[in-house]
Structure formats: C-alpha cells, structure tokens
Write a protein that holds these residues in place. Structure first.
Motif, short mmCIF file in Angstrom:
data_model
loop_
_atom_site.label_atom_id
_atom_site.label_comp_id
_atom_site.label_asym_id
_atom_site.label_seq_id
_atom_site.Cartn_x
_atom_site.Cartn_y
_atom_site.Cartn_z
N GLU A 1 3.88 3.53 -11.63
CA GLU A 1 5.23 3.19 -12.07
C GLU A 1 5.74 1.91 -11.43
O GLU A 1 6.65 1.26 -11.97
CB GLU A 1 6.20 4.34 -11.73
N SER A 2 5.18 1.52 -10.29
CA SER A 2 5.69 0.38 -9.54
C SER A 2 5.64 -0.93 -10.32
O SER A 2 6.53 -1.78 -10.20
CB SER A 2 4.90 0.22 -8.24
N PHE A 3 4.63 -1.10 -11.12
CA PHE A 3 4.45 -2.36 -11.83
C PHE A 3 5.51 -2.55 -12.92
O PHE A 3 6.08 -3.63 -13.06
CB PHE A 3 3.04 -2.43 -12.42
N ALA A 4 5.77 -1.48 -13.66
CA ALA A 4 6.81 -1.56 -14.69
C ALA A 4 8.19 -1.76 -14.07
O ALA A 4 9.01 -2.53 -14.58
CB ALA A 4 6.79 -0.30 -15.55
N LEU A 5 8.43 -1.08 -12.96
CA LEU A 5 9.73 -1.21 -12.29
C LEU A 5 9.93 -2.62 -11.73
O LEU A 5 11.02 -3.19 -11.82
CB LEU A 5 9.85 -0.17 -11.18
N ILE B 1 -5.32 3.30 -9.62
CA ILE B 1 -6.15 3.71 -8.48
C ILE B 1 -6.78 5.07 -8.80
O ILE B 1 -6.29 5.81 -9.66
CB ILE B 1 -5.32 3.80 -7.18
N PRO B 2 -7.86 5.43 -8.10
CA PRO B 2 -8.52 6.72 -8.34
C PRO B 2 -7.58 7.90 -8.11
O PRO B 2 -6.68 7.83 -7.26
CB PRO B 2 -9.67 6.72 -7.33
N PRO B 3 -7.76 8.98 -8.84
CA PRO B 3 -6.87 10.15 -8.73
C PRO B 3 -6.96 10.89 -7.40
O PRO B 3 -6.09 11.71 -7.09
CB PRO B 3 -7.32 11.04 -9.89
N THR C 1 -0.38 8.50 -6.90
CA THR C 1 -0.95 7.81 -8.06
C THR C 1 0.12 7.53 -9.10
O THR C 1 0.16 6.42 -9.68
CB THR C 1 -2.07 8.66 -8.69
N ARG C 2 1.00 8.48 -9.34
CA ARG C 2 2.08 8.29 -10.33
C ARG C 2 3.06 7.22 -9.88
O ARG C 2 3.42 6.33 -10.65
CB ARG C 2 2.81 9.61 -10.57
N GLY D 1 -2.94 -0.10 -2.93
CA GLY D 1 -3.14 1.30 -3.25
C GLY D 1 -4.35 1.90 -2.57
O GLY D 1 -4.28 3.01 -2.03
N LEU D 2 -5.46 1.18 -2.57
CA LEU D 2 -6.68 1.68 -1.96
C LEU D 2 -6.53 1.88 -0.45
O LEU D 2 -7.21 2.72 0.14
CB LEU D 2 -7.85 0.73 -2.24
N ARG D 3 -5.62 1.14 0.16
CA ARG D 3 -5.36 1.28 1.59
C ARG D 3 -4.21 2.23 1.89
O ARG D 3 -3.86 2.43 3.05
CB ARG D 3 -5.07 -0.10 2.19
#
Length: 210
Positions: free
Chosen positions: A155-159, A141-143, A150-151, A107-109
């Motif tokens: 969501e990726s982890f739950a999916l 990750i930061p907004p 960010t959204r 995410g940070l990248r």
C-alpha cells in the motif's frame, strides 16, 4: 537619405534573422529522464547494456532523440540512500522525468513501513519541486514477511504517489517474478532474457510522461 533608410531597414532585418537562428537552438535543448532505482534497474548479474534501462535508452534515441537517459540506479540501494543522493542528481541533470524504482531492499531488510512511505513521498516531492514529472514503480516482497507487513508494504507506493502527486506505475516484475525460468538463482533478480519483459510492463507509463 538612402544611407539612413538602409540602416533603418537593416536593424529589424538582422534582429529577425537572429531570432530565427535562436529558436531552433532553444527547441533543441536536451532534456533528461532520470531513473533512480536499485539492482532491478542497475542490471544486477548482467552487463548494463542488457538491462531494461539501457534498452529503453536505445528506444528513446529513436523516438525521443532530444532526451538523455540517466541511470542513477545502484544495487542494494534503499529509499533512504537514494534520498541522500537525490538533491545532487536533480541539480546536476535537471530532469524533466524521474522514475523511482525503489523500496525492495527496504522491505527485504524489514525496515519500518512509516520510513518507507515517508522516503518515497519525499523522493517524489523533491523531484516534483525541481520541475520533474514523477513515476513511482511499486514493488512486492515475498509473503514470508507476514500478511500485515506485506499488505502495508504494498500500500505504501500508492499512498506515496497520492500524497506527492506522482503517477503510480505498474509492477515492473509482473509475469516475471513468479516464473523461475526468468529469474536468477537467487529468486530475486530477473535474468537478462527477462529485461525486455520488464520494459514492456512499464514502457507506456514512461512514454506518457515524456
């Protein structure tokens, strides 16, 4: 005749004693828990002994002495990097439980969300296929990366957990990431004093899989 009966009885008796000796050995076979993470689990900015993983290992030495905890976390690790390392780790340690704490560096990248989801799914699926119970720890990750990215990232982890059959854990930095007194000067990594809080956040989810 007496000698024949003696031999007849001795066979089953010796076999029974052998079984009694082998059963405890089978029960004592060591199991393993594999933590596959990034700097959050690699105790960045402190000694490994201060990190939440080592704190968990100390607890498990008392509560689950038949388990060995393997920390395969690397600072800066991405889901793609971990995916390349995972087959060898599974073959070597044959874990019963795999904890996946990854995604923050993706995410940070600004890596593509589709790649993040695919890698998380494959990490969990490979671990499950190897016979392990899998826990995916979500990351934030930061907004400033934008509301849409960010959204989708969140969501990726739950999916990935849903698609792979893994268990989704709580946010490991809950109550820590937003407290400057618990974070290092970079604003990304928690301090040594916060490690017990990290473990408190996820301990129950891990215990349920042991």
């Amino acid at each position: 005749m007496q000698r024949f009966l003696s031999r007849l009885l001795r066979g089953p008796l010796y076999s029974g004693l052998l079984c009694l000796l082998l059963i405890p050995l089978a029960q004592a076979k060591e199991q393993s828990l594999l933590v596959l993470g990034d700097s959050i689990s690699a105790a960045y900015g402190m000694s490994l002994e201060q990190g939440w993983v080592q704190q968990l290992a100390a607890e498990m030495a008392l509560s689950h002495p038949d388990y060995q905890l393997v920390n395969a976390s690397i600072s800066g690790e991405t889901t793609a990097g971990a995916l390349r390392r995972l087959p060898a780790l599974l073959a070597r340690h044959q874990p019963q439980v795999v904890v996946i704490e990854l995604g923050g560096n993706d995410g940070l990248r600004g890596f593509p969300i589709a790649s993040l989801r695919k890698n998380l799914h494959e990490l969990a699926a490979l671990s499950s296929a190897a016979g392990a119970r899998v826990l995916i720890l979500p990351m934030e990750i930061p907004p400033n990366y934008g509301s849409r990215y960010t959204r989708l990232f969140r969501e990726s982890f739950a999916l990935a957990a849903q698609s792979s059959g893994a268990q989704l854990g709580p946010f490991i930095l809950e109550g820590v990431a937003t407290d400057p007194t618990l974070m290092q000067s970079d604003g990304i990594h928690p301090k040594a004093e916060a490690q017990s809080r990290l473990l408190d956040n996820i301990r129950q989810s891990i215990i349920e899989l042991l």
